[in-house]
Scaffold this active site. Sequence first.
Site, PDB file in Angstrom:
ATOM      1  N   SER A  63      -4.404   1.860   7.174  1.00  0.00           N
ATOM      2  CA  SER A  63      -4.876   3.126   6.606  1.00  0.00           C
ATOM      3  C   SER A  63      -6.173   3.589   7.265  1.00  0.00           C
ATOM      4  CB  SER A  63      -5.093   2.972   5.103  1.00  0.00           C
ATOM      5  OG  SER A  63      -3.921   2.485   4.495  1.00  0.00           O
TER       6      SER A  63
HETATM    7  N1  SAM Z   1      -3.561  -1.118   3.250  1.00  0.00           N
HETATM    8  C1  SAM Z   1      -2.896  -1.491   4.454  1.00  0.00           C
HETATM    9  C2  SAM Z   1      -3.858  -1.686   5.573  1.00  0.00           C
HETATM   10  O1  SAM Z   1      -5.054  -1.457   5.406  1.00  0.00           O
HETATM   11  O2  SAM Z   1      -3.411  -2.097   6.650  1.00  0.00           O
HETATM   12  C3  SAM Z   1      -1.906  -0.439   4.864  1.00  0.00           C
HETATM   13  C4  SAM Z   1      -0.646  -0.545   4.141  1.00  0.00           C
HETATM   14  S1  SAM Z   1       0.674   0.344   4.888  1.00  0.00           S
HETATM   15  C5  SAM Z   1       0.134   1.996   4.764  1.00  0.00           C
HETATM   16  C6  SAM Z   1       1.902   0.160   3.613  1.00  0.00           C
HETATM   17  C7  SAM Z   1       2.510  -1.218   3.552  1.00  0.00           C
HETATM   18  O3  SAM Z   1       3.327  -1.284   2.382  1.00  0.00           O
HETATM   19  C8  SAM Z   1       3.425  -1.541   4.725  1.00  0.00           C
HETATM   20  O4  SAM Z   1       3.009  -2.722   5.329  1.00  0.00           O
HETATM   21  C9  SAM Z   1       4.805  -1.706   4.072  1.00  0.00           C
HETATM   22  O5  SAM Z   1       5.610  -2.673   4.709  1.00  0.00           O
HETATM   23  C10 SAM Z   1       4.422  -2.120   2.674  1.00  0.00           C
HETATM   24  N2  SAM Z   1       5.454  -1.912   1.637  1.00  0.00           N
HETATM   25  C11 SAM Z   1       6.315  -0.886   1.470  1.00  0.00           C
HETATM   26  N3  SAM Z   1       7.081  -1.084   0.379  1.00  0.00           N
HETATM   27  C12 SAM Z   1       6.674  -2.265  -0.170  1.00  0.00           C
HETATM   28  C13 SAM Z   1       7.063  -3.029  -1.317  1.00  0.00           C
HETATM   29  N4  SAM Z   1       8.035  -2.626  -2.150  1.00  0.00           N
HETATM   30  N5  SAM Z   1       6.429  -4.186  -1.566  1.00  0.00           N
HETATM   31  C14 SAM Z   1       5.445  -4.632  -0.746  1.00  0.00           C
HETATM   32  N6  SAM Z   1       5.035  -3.969   0.355  1.00  0.00           N
HETATM   33  C15 SAM Z   1       5.638  -2.801   0.631  1.00  0.00           C
END
Ligand code: SAM
Length: 215
Positions: free
Chosen positions: A61
């Site tokens: 992010s």
């Molecule tokens: N906060 C993180 C960072 O600073 O790097 C960014 C997160 S990224 C925008 C969103 C993440 O949510 C991805 O790695 C994706 O694989 C994960 N994701 C999506 N659906 C999910 C779920 N149901 N459970 C866990 N993780 C999930």
Amino acid sequence: MDFKELRDFMVKTQLIPRGIKDERVLNAMKKVPRHLFIDESIQNMAYDDMALSIGEGQTISQPYMVAVMTELLELKGNEKVLEIGTGSGYQTAILAELAKDVYTVERVALLANRVEERFHSLGYNNIHIKVGDGTLGWSEEAPFDRIIITAGTPRIPTPLIEQLSEEGIIIAPVGDRFSQQLLKVRKSKGKLLEDYHTPCVFVPLIGEHGWKGEG
Ligand code: SAM
């Protein structure tokens, strides 16, 4: 490249002018080395004002978004936090600086494995990670004082509301697949108090209580 200097500059030019005030959050953003959470080939962009690719179609992010979401959590230092969507682990590390314990769930095993080594090498011992569908929460460890969802969701998954403690706070980007708004929910005397904040764009939260598929 002097990454410490770039971090200080990021805080000064991207966070403070946009209204981030919590000194603890600003100090954590000055401390955590964002460049170590991305591939070496793009480390020169680590402190730019944008989300970056981390592979597997996912992103780290934007620093400002990490700061806003963290500030909205109102962390004082004693909290047990649940994070859904570990991604690069950068937001997790910021939370680990500011709370007692962080439980983080990532759906993509490859990302979770990569991040585990990263936390270890940076010396974080208050982070617990598991691979799975975070829309179901982490019932064995509930209740949580704070919950943060770092992927876009049509609604706050019911299991997460159930796993939130009384007076707890959830922050999540809620909206359609392409644009969302940060929603802050506080559980107070059995009621849910809702407050909408900054517009944002996140990759989708995919799971039983989120979006149903990649497409
Ligand atoms: N906060 C993180 C960072 O600073 O790097 C960014 C997160 S990224 C925008 C969103 C993440 O949510 C991805 O790695 C994706 O694989 C994960 N994701 C999506 N659906 C999910 C779920 N149901 N459970 C866990 N993780 C999930």
